[in-house]
Design a protein around this motif. Structure first.
Motif, mmCIF file in Angstrom:
data_model
loop_
_atom_site.group_PDB
_atom_site.id
_atom_site.type_symbol
_atom_site.label_atom_id
_atom_site.label_comp_id
_atom_site.label_asym_id
_atom_site.label_seq_id
_atom_site.Cartn_x
_atom_site.Cartn_y
_atom_site.Cartn_z
ATOM 1 N N LEU A 195 78.079 32.051 -27.138
ATOM 2 C CA LEU A 195 79.323 31.294 -26.935
ATOM 3 C C LEU A 195 79.041 29.872 -26.456
ATOM 4 C CD1 LEU A 195 81.956 33.699 -25.325
ATOM 5 C CD2 LEU A 195 82.031 32.587 -27.558
ATOM 6 N N ASP A 196 78.060 29.719 -25.556
ATOM 7 C CA ASP A 196 77.687 28.378 -25.086
ATOM 8 C C ASP A 196 77.203 27.510 -26.233
ATOM 9 O OD1 ASP A 196 78.363 29.095 -22.529
ATOM 10 O OD2 ASP A 196 76.294 29.483 -21.865
ATOM 11 N N GLN A 197 76.443 28.121 -27.144
ATOM 12 C CA GLN A 197 75.970 27.370 -28.305
ATOM 13 C C GLN A 197 77.146 26.934 -29.174
ATOM 14 O OE1 GLN A 197 73.221 29.426 -30.877
ATOM 15 N NE2 GLN A 197 73.301 27.824 -32.433
ATOM 16 N N VAL A 198 78.102 27.824 -29.376
ATOM 17 C CA VAL A 198 79.284 27.484 -30.179
ATOM 18 C C VAL A 198 80.056 26.345 -29.515
ATOM 19 C CG1 VAL A 198 81.515 28.341 -30.990
ATOM 20 C CG2 VAL A 198 79.482 29.765 -31.224
ATOM 21 N N ASP A 199 80.237 26.416 -28.186
ATOM 22 C CA ASP A 199 80.950 25.355 -27.466
ATOM 23 C C ASP A 199 80.230 24.019 -27.595
ATOM 24 O OD1 ASP A 199 82.883 27.135 -26.684
ATOM 25 O OD2 ASP A 199 82.060 27.465 -24.674
ATOM 26 N N ALA A 200 78.896 24.051 -27.471
ATOM 27 C CA ALA A 200 78.112 22.813 -27.582
ATOM 28 C C ALA A 200 78.243 22.212 -28.977
ATOM 29 C CB ALA A 200 76.646 23.088 -27.250
ATOM 30 N N VAL A 201 78.205 23.059 -29.988
ATOM 31 C CA VAL A 201 78.326 22.566 -31.366
ATOM 32 C C VAL A 201 79.722 22.008 -31.605
ATOM 33 C CG1 VAL A 201 78.367 23.275 -33.789
ATOM 34 C CG2 VAL A 201 76.512 24.024 -32.313
ATOM 35 N N GLU A 202 80.767 22.680 -31.085
ATOM 36 C CA GLU A 202 82.136 22.176 -31.239
ATOM 37 C C GLU A 202 82.295 20.814 -30.576
ATOM 38 O OE1 GLU A 202 84.557 25.283 -29.645
ATOM 39 O OE2 GLU A 202 84.646 26.391 -31.547
ATOM 40 N N THR A 203 81.722 20.652 -29.384
ATOM 41 C CA THR A 203 81.796 19.358 -28.690
ATOM 42 C C THR A 203 81.080 18.282 -29.492
ATOM 43 O OG1 THR A 203 81.865 20.495 -26.558
ATOM 44 C CG2 THR A 203 81.267 18.178 -26.528
ATOM 45 N N LEU A 204 79.889 18.607 -29.980
ATOM 46 C CA LEU A 204 79.136 17.646 -30.790
ATOM 47 C C LEU A 204 79.905 17.274 -32.054
ATOM 48 C CD1 LEU A 204 76.479 16.104 -31.377
ATOM 49 C CD2 LEU A 204 75.665 18.171 -32.510
ATOM 50 N N ALA A 205 80.476 18.264 -32.721
ATOM 51 C CA ALA A 205 81.227 18.001 -33.958
ATOM 52 C C ALA A 205 82.425 17.102 -33.671
ATOM 53 C CB ALA A 205 81.696 19.323 -34.571
ATOM 54 N N PHE A 206 83.113 17.348 -32.557
ATOM 55 C CA PHE A 206 84.286 16.536 -32.210
ATOM 56 C C PHE A 206 83.902 15.084 -31.978
ATOM 57 C CE2 PHE A 206 86.853 14.618 -28.840
ATOM 58 C CZ PHE A 206 88.087 14.611 -29.456
ATOM 59 N N TRP A 207 82.881 14.854 -31.135
ATOM 60 C CA TRP A 207 82.519 13.476 -30.800
ATOM 61 C C TRP A 207 81.882 12.740 -31.969
ATOM 62 C CZ3 TRP A 207 84.899 11.232 -27.133
ATOM 63 C CH2 TRP A 207 85.340 11.948 -26.034
ATOM 64 N N LEU A 208 81.101 13.448 -32.779
ATOM 65 C CA LEU A 208 80.540 12.804 -33.976
ATOM 66 C C LEU A 208 81.638 12.402 -34.946
ATOM 67 C CD1 LEU A 208 77.276 14.685 -35.019
ATOM 68 C CD2 LEU A 208 77.539 12.280 -34.476
ATOM 69 N N ALA A 209 82.591 13.309 -35.170
ATOM 70 C CA ALA A 209 83.696 13.000 -36.081
ATOM 71 C C ALA A 209 84.517 11.833 -35.537
ATOM 72 C CB ALA A 209 84.572 14.234 -36.273
ATOM 73 N N LEU A 210 84.734 11.826 -34.226
ATOM 74 C CA LEU A 210 85.497 10.738 -33.612
ATOM 75 C C LEU A 210 84.777 9.409 -33.793
ATOM 76 C CD1 LEU A 210 88.137 10.541 -31.931
ATOM 77 C CD2 LEU A 210 86.684 10.446 -29.915
ATOM 78 N N VAL B 234 90.406 3.272 -44.253
ATOM 79 C CA VAL B 234 90.917 4.222 -43.251
ATOM 80 C C VAL B 234 90.841 5.646 -43.793
ATOM 81 C CG1 VAL B 234 92.999 4.973 -42.023
ATOM 82 C CG2 VAL B 234 92.375 2.549 -42.054
ATOM 83 N N VAL B 235 91.322 5.840 -45.033
ATOM 84 C CA VAL B 235 91.303 7.180 -45.629
ATOM 85 C C VAL B 235 89.861 7.664 -45.788
ATOM 86 C CG1 VAL B 235 91.830 8.487 -47.735
ATOM 87 C CG2 VAL B 235 93.534 6.934 -46.773
ATOM 88 N N GLY B 236 88.973 6.792 -46.258
ATOM 89 C CA GLY B 236 87.569 7.161 -46.427
ATOM 90 C C GLY B 236 86.914 7.534 -45.098
ATOM 91 N N SER B 237 87.238 6.785 -44.046
ATOM 92 C CA SER B 237 86.667 7.086 -42.728
ATOM 93 C C SER B 237 87.144 8.437 -42.216
ATOM 94 C CB SER B 237 87.032 5.985 -41.724
ATOM 95 O OG SER B 237 86.462 4.761 -42.103
ATOM 96 N N VAL B 238 88.433 8.727 -42.437
ATOM 97 C CA VAL B 238 88.979 10.016 -41.997
ATOM 98 C C VAL B 238 88.325 11.158 -42.772
ATOM 99 C CG1 VAL B 238 91.069 11.444 -41.965
ATOM 100 C CG2 VAL B 238 91.163 9.080 -41.166
ATOM 101 N N LEU B 239 88.196 10.990 -44.092
ATOM 102 C CA LEU B 239 87.572 12.042 -44.908
ATOM 103 C C LEU B 239 86.100 12.246 -44.528
ATOM 104 C CD1 LEU B 239 89.100 11.272 -48.426
ATOM 105 C CD2 LEU B 239 89.691 13.140 -46.867
ATOM 106 N N LEU B 240 85.395 11.140 -44.281
ATOM 107 C CA LEU B 240 83.989 11.248 -43.880
ATOM 108 C C LEU B 240 83.875 11.945 -42.524
ATOM 109 C CD1 LEU B 240 81.034 10.600 -44.448
ATOM 110 C CD2 LEU B 240 81.388 8.390 -43.325
ATOM 111 N N ALA B 241 84.794 11.614 -41.616
ATOM 112 C CA ALA B 241 84.774 12.256 -40.293
ATOM 113 C C ALA B 241 85.007 13.763 -40.419
ATOM 114 C CB ALA B 241 85.827 11.627 -39.391
ATOM 115 N N ARG B 242 85.950 14.161 -41.275
ATOM 116 C CA ARG B 242 86.201 15.597 -41.483
ATOM 117 C C ARG B 242 84.992 16.279 -42.106
ATOM 118 N NH1 ARG B 242 91.730 17.118 -44.217
ATOM 119 N NH2 ARG B 242 90.789 19.138 -43.783
ATOM 120 N N LEU B 243 84.352 15.604 -43.045
ATOM 121 C CA LEU B 243 83.162 16.160 -43.698
ATOM 122 C C LEU B 243 82.037 16.374 -42.682
ATOM 123 C CD1 LEU B 243 81.961 16.875 -46.521
ATOM 124 C CD2 LEU B 243 81.082 14.553 -46.583
ATOM 125 N N VAL B 244 81.820 15.373 -41.835
ATOM 126 C CA VAL B 244 80.774 15.494 -40.809
ATOM 127 C C VAL B 244 81.128 16.605 -39.829
ATOM 128 C CG1 VAL B 244 79.767 14.316 -38.814
ATOM 129 C CG2 VAL B 244 79.943 13.131 -41.000
#
Length: 201
Positions: free
Chosen positions: A96-111, A25-35
């Motif tokens: 700004l659209d690019q930043v929003d797209a990257v934030e969305t991608l980062a969120f879903w990938l980390a999830l 669990v801890v490793g998965s959380v750390l990997l998600a934050r890293l990604v």
């Protein structure tokens, strides 16, 4: 609730499994934050484009306002500056659209990288641990004295493989019916070890 077996070998396996689950669990959380952090680096160019373009638009409009006061041709001079300012605003919006797209991608990938492996590990491991805890707690209530071993001996006759029963006696059911204390204890020990308990006394 009885979380761990009485038998040392099984208790060690359970404790190791629990520690591995926590580490997973801890490793998965750390990997998600890293990604997440790595993907968010892709947003920096968009942020820079937004800041630079917003600043450019402001300066172009200021320049347009400055030439607006020129006699006769002030309005005509201001129009290109206003058009350039609008283009710079669109460029800033694209950043700004690019930043929003990257934030969305980062969120879903980390999830996906964090939550899916955790849920998978929990779904595979926790039901088995819960079943053990429930069985061991229920069995613990029935193992107070040697007299209680008869119930577990009977369960052993019903549940244990025949090759294990054959090791105890040539006629394990007959030995149980006769109340042979050695056979009853050996049969009960087989069943108790299944739920991680040791016989009383």
């Amino acid at each position: 609730m009885k979380l761990y077996a009485d038998l040392p070998a099984r208790r060690a396996v359970q404790a190791t499994g629990d520690l591995l689950l926590v580490a997973w669990v801890v490793g998965s959380v750390l990997l998600a934050r890293l990604v997440h952090d790595a993907v968010m680096l892709l947003a920096e160019p968009g942020e820079q484009v937004n800041e630079a373009s917003a600043g450019l638009a402001e300066r172009l409009r200021e320049a347009g306002s400055a030439v607006d006061g020129a006699p006769l041709i002030g309005d005509e001079l201001r129009t290109p500056f206003d058009g350039a300012g609008d283009a710079a605003d669109r460029l800033a919006a694209a950043g700004l659209d690019q930043v929003d797209a990257v934030e969305t991608l980062a969120f879903w990938l980390a999830l996906a990288i964090g939550v899916v492996p955790i849920l998978l590990a929990l779904a595979l491991y926790v039901p088995r641990r819960w079943a053990f805890a429930r069985e061991a707690a229920a069995g613990q209530r029935f193992v107070d004295t040697a007299d209680d071993l008869d119930l577990f001996a009977l369960r052993a006759l019903a549940h244990q493989p025949l090759h294990r029963l054959a090791r105890i006696s040539d006629d394990p059911a007959g030995a149980w019916r006769r109340g042979d204390p050695d056979a009853v204890r050996a049969l009960a020990r087989l069943e108790l070890s299944e739920v991680g308990l040791r016989p009383p006394g």
